[in-house]
Design a protein around this motif. Structure first.
Motif, mmCIF file in Angstrom:
data_model
loop_
_atom_site.group_PDB
_atom_site.id
_atom_site.type_symbol
_atom_site.label_atom_id
_atom_site.label_comp_id
_atom_site.label_asym_id
_atom_site.label_seq_id
_atom_site.Cartn_x
_atom_site.Cartn_y
_atom_site.Cartn_z
ATOM 1 N N ALA A 188 -78.344 -89.487 -18.505
ATOM 2 C CA ALA A 188 -79.080 -88.285 -18.069
ATOM 3 C C ALA A 188 -80.295 -88.023 -18.965
ATOM 4 C CB ALA A 188 -78.142 -87.078 -18.085
ATOM 5 N N GLY A 189 -80.602 -88.965 -19.858
ATOM 6 C CA GLY A 189 -81.815 -88.844 -20.679
ATOM 7 C C GLY A 189 -81.628 -88.216 -22.031
ATOM 8 N N LYS A 190 -80.365 -87.973 -22.411
ATOM 9 C CA LYS A 190 -80.113 -87.374 -23.732
ATOM 10 C C LYS A 190 -79.675 -88.467 -24.716
ATOM 11 C CE LYS A 190 -80.031 -82.853 -22.487
ATOM 12 N NZ LYS A 190 -80.682 -81.743 -23.144
ATOM 13 N N GLU A 191 -79.674 -88.126 -26.001
ATOM 14 C CA GLU A 191 -79.001 -88.981 -26.975
ATOM 15 C C GLU A 191 -77.518 -88.602 -26.889
ATOM 16 O OE1 GLU A 191 -82.041 -90.051 -30.498
ATOM 17 O OE2 GLU A 191 -81.382 -87.969 -30.516
ATOM 18 N N GLY A 192 -76.666 -89.572 -26.507
ATOM 19 C CA GLY A 192 -75.276 -89.256 -26.184
ATOM 20 C C GLY A 192 -74.514 -88.600 -27.319
ATOM 21 N N ILE A 193 -74.433 -89.302 -28.430
ATOM 22 C CA ILE A 193 -73.727 -88.739 -29.593
ATOM 23 C C ILE A 193 -74.438 -89.202 -30.865
ATOM 24 C CG2 ILE A 193 -72.025 -90.650 -29.598
ATOM 25 C CD1 ILE A 193 -70.003 -88.611 -30.776
ATOM 26 N N LEU A 194 -74.618 -88.268 -31.789
ATOM 27 C CA LEU A 194 -75.250 -88.574 -33.079
ATOM 28 C C LEU A 194 -74.214 -88.438 -34.184
ATOM 29 C CD1 LEU A 194 -78.594 -86.542 -32.765
ATOM 30 C CD2 LEU A 194 -78.271 -89.005 -32.427
ATOM 31 N N PHE A 195 -74.345 -89.282 -35.164
ATOM 32 C CA PHE A 195 -73.477 -89.162 -36.354
ATOM 33 C C PHE A 195 -74.195 -89.807 -37.527
ATOM 34 C CE2 PHE A 195 -72.239 -92.780 -33.732
ATOM 35 C CZ PHE A 195 -72.271 -93.852 -34.612
ATOM 36 N N ASN A 196 -73.767 -89.468 -38.721
ATOM 37 C CA ASN A 196 -74.353 -90.055 -39.925
ATOM 38 C C ASN A 196 -73.967 -91.521 -40.022
ATOM 39 O OD1 ASN A 196 -75.679 -87.968 -41.574
ATOM 40 N ND2 ASN A 196 -73.682 -86.963 -41.503
ATOM 41 N N ALA A 197 -74.948 -92.404 -40.188
ATOM 42 C CA ALA A 197 -74.634 -93.822 -40.441
ATOM 43 C C ALA A 197 -75.648 -94.438 -41.398
ATOM 44 C CB ALA A 197 -74.585 -94.608 -39.134
ATOM 45 N N GLY A 198 -76.460 -93.588 -42.023
ATOM 46 C CA GLY A 198 -77.388 -94.076 -43.042
ATOM 47 C C GLY A 198 -76.666 -94.259 -44.369
ATOM 48 N N ARG A 199 -77.442 -94.532 -45.398
ATOM 49 C CA ARG A 199 -76.830 -94.846 -46.695
ATOM 50 C C ARG A 199 -76.667 -93.571 -47.514
ATOM 51 N NH1 ARG A 199 -77.329 -99.642 -50.070
ATOM 52 N NH2 ARG A 199 -75.753 -99.271 -51.672
ATOM 53 N N TRP A 200 -75.569 -92.858 -47.264
ATOM 54 C CA TRP A 200 -75.241 -91.688 -48.097
ATOM 55 C C TRP A 200 -73.785 -91.320 -47.866
ATOM 56 C CZ3 TRP A 200 -75.279 -85.987 -47.241
ATOM 57 C CH2 TRP A 200 -75.099 -85.644 -45.909
ATOM 58 N N GLU A 201 -73.291 -90.457 -48.738
ATOM 59 C CA GLU A 201 -71.873 -90.112 -48.737
ATOM 60 C C GLU A 201 -71.389 -89.557 -47.393
ATOM 61 O OE1 GLU A 201 -69.231 -90.436 -50.325
ATOM 62 O OE2 GLU A 201 -67.965 -88.781 -49.673
ATOM 63 N N GLY A 202 -72.243 -88.767 -46.719
ATOM 64 C CA GLY A 202 -71.842 -88.167 -45.446
ATOM 65 C C GLY A 202 -71.416 -89.205 -44.417
ATOM 66 N N THR A 203 -72.024 -90.371 -44.463
ATOM 67 C CA THR A 203 -71.687 -91.430 -43.513
ATOM 68 C C THR A 203 -70.233 -91.871 -43.670
ATOM 69 O OG1 THR A 203 -73.937 -92.263 -43.370
ATOM 70 C CG2 THR A 203 -72.186 -93.858 -42.954
ATOM 71 N N ALA A 204 -69.861 -92.172 -44.900
ATOM 72 C CA ALA A 204 -68.493 -92.628 -45.145
ATOM 73 C C ALA A 204 -67.498 -91.504 -44.857
ATOM 74 C CB ALA A 204 -68.363 -93.099 -46.591
ATOM 75 N N PHE A 205 -67.812 -90.326 -45.348
ATOM 76 C CA PHE A 205 -66.870 -89.209 -45.250
ATOM 77 C C PHE A 205 -66.612 -88.830 -43.789
ATOM 78 C CE2 PHE A 205 -65.983 -84.660 -46.895
ATOM 79 C CZ PHE A 205 -64.627 -84.915 -46.851
ATOM 80 N N ASP A 206 -67.676 -88.726 -42.991
ATOM 81 C CA ASP A 206 -67.510 -88.345 -41.582
ATOM 82 C C ASP A 206 -66.736 -89.404 -40.810
ATOM 83 O OD1 ASP A 206 -69.091 -86.307 -42.414
ATOM 84 O OD2 ASP A 206 -70.776 -86.713 -41.086
ATOM 85 N N TRP A 207 -67.099 -90.663 -41.067
ATOM 86 C CA TRP A 207 -66.501 -91.762 -40.300
ATOM 87 C C TRP A 207 -65.033 -91.997 -40.696
ATOM 88 C CZ3 TRP A 207 -64.635 -96.371 -42.317
ATOM 89 C CH2 TRP A 207 -64.312 -97.356 -41.370
ATOM 90 N N LEU A 208 -64.693 -91.702 -41.958
ATOM 91 C CA LEU A 208 -63.318 -91.966 -42.417
ATOM 92 C C LEU A 208 -62.263 -91.217 -41.600
ATOM 93 C CD1 LEU A 208 -63.680 -92.187 -46.304
ATOM 94 C CD2 LEU A 208 -62.634 -93.889 -44.789
ATOM 95 N N ALA A 209 -62.669 -90.122 -40.942
ATOM 96 C CA ALA A 209 -61.706 -89.397 -40.094
ATOM 97 C C ALA A 209 -61.103 -90.340 -39.053
ATOM 98 C CB ALA A 209 -62.398 -88.225 -39.413
ATOM 99 N N ASN A 210 -61.904 -91.288 -38.568
ATOM 100 C CA ASN A 210 -61.406 -92.246 -37.560
ATOM 101 C C ASN A 210 -60.346 -93.181 -38.150
ATOM 102 O OD1 ASN A 210 -63.292 -91.374 -35.525
ATOM 103 N ND2 ASN A 210 -64.870 -92.369 -36.756
ATOM 104 N N PHE A 211 -60.488 -93.468 -39.415
ATOM 105 C CA PHE A 211 -59.524 -94.325 -40.121
ATOM 106 C C PHE A 211 -58.268 -93.522 -40.473
ATOM 107 C CE2 PHE A 211 -58.379 -95.887 -44.523
ATOM 108 C CZ PHE A 211 -57.822 -97.092 -44.147
ATOM 109 N N TRP A 212 -58.486 -92.324 -40.994
ATOM 110 C CA TRP A 212 -57.350 -91.484 -41.381
ATOM 111 C C TRP A 212 -56.518 -91.073 -40.156
ATOM 112 C CZ3 TRP A 212 -61.267 -88.478 -44.823
ATOM 113 C CH2 TRP A 212 -61.334 -89.068 -46.086
ATOM 114 N N ALA A 213 -57.169 -90.888 -39.007
ATOM 115 C CA ALA A 213 -56.432 -90.467 -37.807
ATOM 116 C C ALA A 213 -55.362 -91.487 -37.421
ATOM 117 C CB ALA A 213 -57.406 -90.274 -36.653
ATOM 118 N N GLN A 214 -55.567 -92.739 -37.815
ATOM 119 C CA GLN A 214 -54.590 -93.787 -37.500
ATOM 120 C C GLN A 214 -53.547 -93.920 -38.613
ATOM 121 O OE1 GLN A 214 -56.797 -97.500 -36.080
ATOM 122 N NE2 GLN A 214 -58.419 -96.278 -36.989
ATOM 123 N N GLY A 215 -53.643 -93.066 -39.623
ATOM 124 C CA GLY A 215 -52.720 -93.144 -40.748
ATOM 125 C C GLY A 215 -53.201 -94.071 -41.852
#
Lengths: 429, 296
Positions: A188-215
């Motif tokens: 529909a012309g939007k950016e679907g989903i944005l998340f931190n993926a550059g080189r900084w702590e926020g990238t690892a911290f935000d993404w780790l939820a996906n790892f922790w969710a699996q235990g």
């Protein structure tokens, strides 16, 4: 006798009458000739905030605090925003006996400070009931085996999924639903989903939820990295592939590998170009203050999606205040400051999330529906591991994600490289 | 017999040199020696040295990231050093020519170029991060889009990110080269150019036969200075890309910073600092030997 009494009254009345601006300067709280001094190293987000209203509110809170303790002055030292460097310097100075009496410690660094034995108990200030009322992960982080209160984690935060409900009406619950919704938005012309993926702590911290969710677990009980072996490796790979699929399918733009701050999401929301983003809870207030009312009404928050609807996690952070002095009076003052200024009215003013359940009921500031969602999501909160190797693990995860999402490496090779580097770094520690 | 009496240092210069040598040693040699000492220790940022070994050096040599970091550093430094010289010289010659012709605004032009030089590295990185923003409303991509070009993956594509970091560094560093070349060019005797003009020499011939040979020393000095400056660049890259995506823009100075402040590995960071020091010294010696010699 009468003269002495009058003189005593005058001395007592002076600080009471002193206006707030006289009691708070750029490097001091209290009267300059107060006989006792506590040094306090703080972040630039409250008393010395760039926002005049916040700085004024905290000046008022500090003035009220010091007026009831006329024998004390607090000499303030400002930390810069470079958290890793500042915290390393703080620890180094404290070990060398040159540190402040009291300081703000990033929650991810608490374990390192504990491990190095520089945190001094503040038991006199906090009752057993107050400690028991803290969220479990907070309680565990601030106390030692003997039950000493070694710091006061005064606010926490968490990551949630923001969505523009005019584009994505229903909150995605799973990774698959997220990709599907983001793809539809992209079409529909939007950016679907944005998340931190550059080189900084926020990238690892935000993404780790996906790892922790699996235990998944990053380190073992001894603090050694284990994220690249056994079941943890599979969980890591699944989480990497989820992010890779988002970018490769076009659900997320490739520019995510250049995003290194949360403000980018606020800007995209304001421009109306993004359908969803993974952000911090504090951004809800920022969006409310930034967006026009009708535009803000479209934005909603929900728990971060998991691989399945019942596998959820979110990274929790925040700041603690800790005493670094052997002087029990200064340690007590440090604890009282954390309790009376920061954990209560300071948090409520800034809309930061208290770490104690009772405070949510005590202040009207926490009555919005978003706080119910935050409180619910905090049940799945995971703090970063209290291990000295964590900053390097985070560094390696940032490199790994950057390489995979920019197409420079395959997930398995990138994970193996990250794990080998983290292990080598651990051996050097 | 000499017209003057013996100078204070004649015959016994050592005592007169001691204060200068002591000051230099205190502020330069002692820190370097301390870094060398730490490189052979097991020190971390939170633990004083407890033992001495070559472990930090061995760990560095075994680190697979080192090759990529050195490669990135080499490309970044080489492109910057060449481009800084060319751009600095071009601007300096333009300003000198403009001044010679009495063009208005040359001082303002010089000041404008210098303004970039005084911007702190971190601010430089942040300024270019905003310009390179790849969001649909990003500055440069919007401008390109207006003329039917782009969008360009300025910071998210690994190769382009290094080019973007180079552009940001050039924007800031060109002014320094310009100052060096401007001063050197103003020092060339104008009679030489007048003679060349009388002889009917073309501008290119004048540049090749007068300007360039007489700027040889300035070029040598400037090459050494900008090489060392570029090798030490980390603050603008830290703010612009943080070294990413992945390690695409992680140069040696930033790698050293990360080793010390991410991994708290003071010994490892000291080895890297020594490596950086050795590369800088070697480059300086090489350039001095190559360009610094007086022409025969």
């Amino acid at each position: 006798m009468r003269t002495t009494a009058l003189a005593a009254m005058a001395l007592t009345a002076l600080p009471l009458a002193a206006p707030a601006q006289d009691l708070v300067t750029r490097n001091r709280v209290g009267l300059p000739d107060a006989p006792n001094t506590m040094t306090f190293r703080l972040t630039p987000y409250d008393l010395y905030s760039a926002d005049p209203a916040t700085a004024e509110k905290f000046a008022e809170l500090f003035s009220d605090f010091i007026r009831t303790r006329p024998d004390w002055k607090i000499e303030t030292q400002l930390q810069t925003g470079n958290i890793g460097q500042e915290q390393a310097r703080l620890l180094q100075q404290t070990q060398a006996g040159r540190g402040p009496d009291c300081a703000m410690v990033d929650s991810s660094q608490l374990a390192l400070f504990k491990e190095n034995g520089v945190l001094k108990p503040m038991n006199a200030t906090f009752s057993d009931e107050e400690v028991a009322d803290l969220f479990p992960y907070v309680r565990e982080a601030i106390t030692n085996e003997a039950g000493d209160v070694l710091a006061w984690w005064w606010f926490t935060d968490l990551r949630v999924l923001y969505r523009d409900t005019s584009v994505v009406p229903d909150a995605p619950q799973t990774w698959a639903e997220t990709q599907e919704a983001a793809l539809a938005a992209a079409e529909a012309g939007k950016e679907g989903i944005l998340f931190n993926a550059g080189r900084w702590e926020g990238t690892a911290f935000d993404w780790l939820a996906n790892f922790w969710a699996q235990g998944g677990e990053l380190v073992d009980a001894e603090g050694a990295p284990v994220f690249g072996e056994g079941e943890n490796r599979d969980r890591m790979l699944a989480a990497i592939v989820y992010a890779e699929n988002l970018v490769e399918s076009g659900a997320a733009p490739s520019r995510v590998t250049s995003i290194t701050n949360y403000d980018a999401f606020n800007a995209a929301a304001a421009a109306g170009t993004a359908a969803m983003f993974v952000g911090g809870n504090w951004q809800y207030g920022q969006l409310r203050n930034t967006l026009p009312e009708e535009q803000f009404a479209n934005w909603a928050v929900s728990e971060l999606p998991g691989p399945t609807a019942d596998q959820r996690a979110t990274g929790t952070g925040g700041w603690a205040i800790a005493a670094l002095t052997d002087d029990p009076q200064k340690a007590a003052l440090c604890g009282e400051m954390a309790k009376e200024i920061y954990a209560g009215p300071g948090n409520a003013y800034q809309g930061l999330l208290p770490t104690s359940a009772a405070l949510y009921d005590e202040y009207d500031a926490y009555e919005g529906p978003e706080f119910n969602l935050f409180a619910e999501a905090l049940q799945n909160g995971v703090a970063r591991p209290g291990a000295a190797i964590y900053p390097e693990i985070s560094n390696q995860i940032q490199i790994m994600l950057g390489d995979v999402l920019s197409g420079a490496a395959e997930p398995k090779a990138a994970l193996d490289a990250a794990f080998a580097a983290a292990q080598a770094a651990y051996e050097r520690q | 017999m000499s017209a003057r009496g013996p100078a204070p240092a004649d015959g016994r210069p050592l005592p007169w040199l001691v204060p200068a040598v002591a000051m230099l040693a205190l502020f330069y040699a002692v820190p370097v020696l301390d870094v060398a000492r730490l490189a052979f220790s097991d020190a971390t940022l939170v633990r004083a040295p407890e033992g001495w070994s070559l472990a930090a050096l061995r760990a560095l040599l075994a680190d697979p990231a080192l090759g990529q970091v050195l490669g990135t550093t080499l490309i970044f430094t080489a492109i910057n050093v060449v481009a800084l010289q060319v751009l600095g010289l071009a601007i300096a010659l333009t300003v000198v020519r403009g001044e010679a012709r009495g063009l208005r605004g040359m001082t303002a032009f010089r000041t404008l170029v210098l303004a970039a030089w005084v911007v702190p590295g971190i601010a430089n990185g942040l300024i270019w991060q905003m310009l390179f923003d790849e969001a649909p409303y990003g500055t440069l991509n919007s401008m390109l889009g207006a003329v039917g070009l782009g969008p360009v993956a300025w910071l998210s594509d690994p190769n382009m990110a290094l080019a973007s970091a180079t552009i940001a560094n050039l924007w800031q560093g060109t002014a320094f080269s310009m100052i060096v070349f401007y001063a050197a060019r103003r020092g060339i005797d104008p009679v030489l150019y007048e003679v060349a003009a009388l002889d009917g020499a073309s501008p290119w011939r004048t540049f090749r036969s007068i300007t360039l040979p007489l700027l040889r020393t300035a070029i040598a000095v400037n090459t050494v200075l900008v090489s060392v400056q570029t090798l030490n660049t980390f603050d603008s890259i830290l703010a612009l890309t943080g070294g990413g995506p992945g390690r695409a823009t992680e140069v040696l100075a930033l790698f050293t910073f990360n080793t010390v402040f991410q991994n708290l590995d003071l010994a490892g960071g000291s080895v890297l600092a020594l490596l950086l020091f050795a590369i800088s010294m070697a480059l300086a010696a090489l350039v001095h030997g190559w360009l610094g010699r007086a022409p025969a």
